[in-house]
Motif scaffolding. Structure first.
Motif, PDB file in Angstrom:
ATOM      1  N   UNK A 143       0.833  -1.211   0.000  1.00 47.72           N
ATOM      2  CA  UNK A 143       0.000   0.000   0.000  1.00 47.72           C
ATOM      3  C   UNK A 143       0.869   1.263   0.000  1.00 47.72           C
ATOM      4  N   UNK A 144       1.953   1.245   0.774  1.00 47.17           N
ATOM      5  CA  UNK A 144       2.859   2.400   0.815  1.00 47.17           C
ATOM      6  C   UNK A 144       3.496   2.609  -0.555  1.00 47.17           C
ATOM      7  N   UNK A 145       3.918   1.505  -1.167  1.00 42.76           N
ATOM      8  CA  UNK A 145       4.570   1.583  -2.472  1.00 42.76           C
ATOM      9  C   UNK A 145       3.633   2.195  -3.518  1.00 42.76           C
ATOM     10  N   UNK A 146       2.398   1.718  -3.560  1.00 45.98           N
ATOM     11  CA  UNK A 146       1.420   2.226  -4.526  1.00 45.98           C
ATOM     12  C   UNK A 146       1.209   3.720  -4.314  1.00 45.98           C
ATOM     13  N   UNK A 147       1.136   4.106  -3.059  1.00 53.71           N
ATOM     14  CA  UNK A 147       0.922   5.507  -2.718  1.00 53.71           C
ATOM     15  C   UNK A 147       2.100   6.372  -3.196  1.00 53.71           C
ATOM     16  N   UNK A 148       3.319   5.899  -2.894  1.00 54.69           N
ATOM     17  CA  UNK A 148       4.520   6.662  -3.267  1.00 54.69           C
ATOM     18  C   UNK A 148       4.673   6.805  -4.777  1.00 54.69           C
TER      19      UNK A 148
ATOM     20  N   UNK B  53       2.197   6.769  -6.887  1.00 55.66           N
ATOM     21  CA  UNK B  53       0.940   7.314  -7.429  1.00 55.66           C
ATOM     22  C   UNK B  53       0.300   6.367  -8.421  1.00 55.66           C
ATOM     23  N   UNK B  54       0.248   5.101  -8.069  1.00 54.64           N
ATOM     24  CA  UNK B  54      -0.418   4.123  -8.933  1.00 54.64           C
ATOM     25  C   UNK B  54      -1.488   3.387  -8.122  1.00 54.64           C
ATOM     26  N   UNK B  55      -2.402   2.755  -8.836  1.00 53.69           N
ATOM     27  CA  UNK B  55      -3.448   1.992  -8.153  1.00 53.69           C
ATOM     28  C   UNK B  55      -2.848   0.722  -7.551  1.00 53.69           C
ATOM     29  N   UNK B  56      -3.475   0.276  -6.482  1.00 51.73           N
ATOM     30  CA  UNK B  56      -2.998  -0.932  -5.793  1.00 51.73           C
ATOM     31  C   UNK B  56      -2.893  -2.119  -6.750  1.00 51.73           C
ATOM     32  N   UNK B  57      -3.862  -2.232  -7.668  1.00 53.01           N
ATOM     33  CA  UNK B  57      -3.853  -3.368  -8.596  1.00 53.01           C
ATOM     34  C   UNK B  57      -2.645  -3.336  -9.531  1.00 53.01           C
ATOM     35  N   UNK B  58      -2.267  -2.152 -10.027  1.00 47.18           N
ATOM     36  CA  UNK B  58      -1.102  -2.100 -10.918  1.00 47.18           C
ATOM     37  C   UNK B  58       0.172  -2.362 -10.140  1.00 47.18           C
ATOM     38  N   UNK B  59       0.237  -1.827  -8.914  1.00 52.45           N
ATOM     39  CA  UNK B  59       1.424  -2.078  -8.088  1.00 52.45           C
ATOM     40  C   UNK B  59       1.557  -3.573  -7.834  1.00 52.45           C
ATOM     41  N   UNK B  60       0.454  -4.193  -7.546  1.00 47.39           N
ATOM     42  CA  UNK B  60       0.466  -5.612  -7.238  1.00 47.39           C
ATOM     43  C   UNK B  60       0.926  -6.445  -8.440  1.00 47.39           C
ATOM     44  N   UNK B  61       0.460  -6.061  -9.621  1.00 44.32           N
ATOM     45  CA  UNK B  61       0.868  -6.772 -10.842  1.00 44.32           C
ATOM     46  C   UNK B  61       2.382  -6.648 -11.079  1.00 44.32           C
TER      47      UNK B  61
ATOM     48  N   UNK C  74       3.471 -12.345   3.069  1.00 45.77           N
ATOM     49  CA  UNK C  74       2.093 -12.141   3.541  1.00 45.77           C
ATOM     50  C   UNK C  74       1.892 -10.711   4.035  1.00 45.77           C
ATOM     51  N   UNK C  75       0.660 -10.325   4.150  1.00 44.16           N
ATOM     52  CA  UNK C  75       0.264  -9.013   4.663  1.00 44.16           C
ATOM     53  C   UNK C  75       0.865  -7.845   3.874  1.00 44.16           C
ATOM     54  N   UNK C  76       1.062  -8.042   2.584  1.00 43.09           N
ATOM     55  CA  UNK C  76       1.510  -6.935   1.739  1.00 43.09           C
ATOM     56  C   UNK C  76       2.939  -6.490   1.975  1.00 43.09           C
ATOM     57  N   UNK C  77       3.758  -7.365   2.522  1.00 45.34           N
ATOM     58  CA  UNK C  77       5.159  -6.996   2.806  1.00 45.34           C
ATOM     59  C   UNK C  77       6.070  -7.375   1.634  1.00 45.34           C
ATOM     60  N   UNK C  78       6.852  -6.402   1.180  1.00 41.53           N
ATOM     61  CA  UNK C  78       7.776  -6.640   0.064  1.00 41.53           C
ATOM     62  C   UNK C  78       9.216  -6.541   0.562  1.00 41.53           C
ATOM     63  N   UNK C  79      10.003  -7.568   0.268  1.00 41.17           N
ATOM     64  CA  UNK C  79      11.419  -7.571   0.670  1.00 41.17           C
ATOM     65  C   UNK C  79      12.276  -7.796  -0.577  1.00 41.17           C
ATOM     66  N   UNK C  80      13.294  -6.975  -0.780  1.00 47.53           N
ATOM     67  CA  UNK C  80      14.163  -7.152  -1.950  1.00 47.53           C
ATOM     68  C   UNK C  80      15.093  -8.348  -1.774  1.00 47.53           C
ATOM     69  N   UNK C  81      15.367  -9.056  -2.878  1.00 46.20           N
ATOM     70  CA  UNK C  81      16.368 -10.123  -2.851  1.00 46.20           C
ATOM     71  C   UNK C  81      17.745  -9.456  -2.923  1.00 46.20           C
ATOM     72  N   UNK C  82      18.810 -10.243  -2.851  1.00 46.37           N
ATOM     73  CA  UNK C  82      20.156  -9.657  -2.949  1.00 46.37           C
ATOM     74  C   UNK C  82      20.343  -8.950  -4.295  1.00 46.37           C
TER      75      UNK C  82
END
Ligand code: ZN
Length: 166
Positions: free
Chosen positions: A46-51, A53-61, A76-84
């Motif tokens: 949700x934070x990412x989509x907000x930052x 300025x895109x819709x949640x659905x496009x961010x998710x895709x 889970x719970x919308x948490x995104x973690x970068x790989x190395x």
């Protein structure tokens, strides 16, 4: 080589390898995720989509696609973690952004600074980014010369039609 430097080098090597699959939009996502997960180690969808300025659905895709490419892990719970790999690219992208932004500031382009940086950054080669960085350093390490430049700037007209070709 410092660890930090090693990461950046790995970042742009990866970027060079992946440039056929990574679109400018994907780069924006990776840069934004990296920038905002440095402290906590993650960012929420949700934070990412907000930052961005895109819709949640496009961010998710897009996040799903970046996950398939191995740049991040979507938990889970919308948490995104970068790989190395994602971190290494993100770090380079953020540096590249700051170098271009700094360059535009140094030559006194302050209007739509963020937008202009975003437009410029994607298509420059790492070599060009490095050369711009050297020029930035030259100006900041030689303040007198930089001041001379600023003064010179005020004497030049700000219309393209009167610019001399070199
Ligand atoms: Zn950027």
């Amino acid at each position: 080589m410092e660890n930090n430097e090693f990461h950046t080098v790995r970042g742009y090597q990866l970027l060079e390898q992946k440039k056929r699959i990574l679109t400018s939009a994907m780069e924006d996502y990776l840069e934004m995720i990296y920038r905002n997960s440095i402290d906590e180690g993650y960012i929420r969808m949700s934070t990412l989509a907000e930052l961005l300025h895109v819709k949640a659905a496009s961010a998710s895709r897009m996040v799903q696609r970046l996950g398939e490419l191995g740049f991040l892990i979507y938990k889970k719970y919308g948490i995104i973690v970068l790989s190395e790999d994602g971190k290494a690219i993100g770090e380079y992208l953020l540096k590249r952004h700051r170098i271009i932004e700094n360059f535009l500031r140094l030559i006194s382009c302050e209007d739509n600074l963020l937008q202009q940086t975003e437009l410029m950054e994607h298509d420059l080669t790492p070599n060009t980014v490095c050369r711009i960085n050297i020029m930035n350093s030259f100006f900041t390490d030689n303040i007198e010369i930089y001041e001379h430049f600023l003064e010179y700037q005020t004497t030049r007209p700000l219309t393209v039609s009167t610019c001399d070709y070199v």
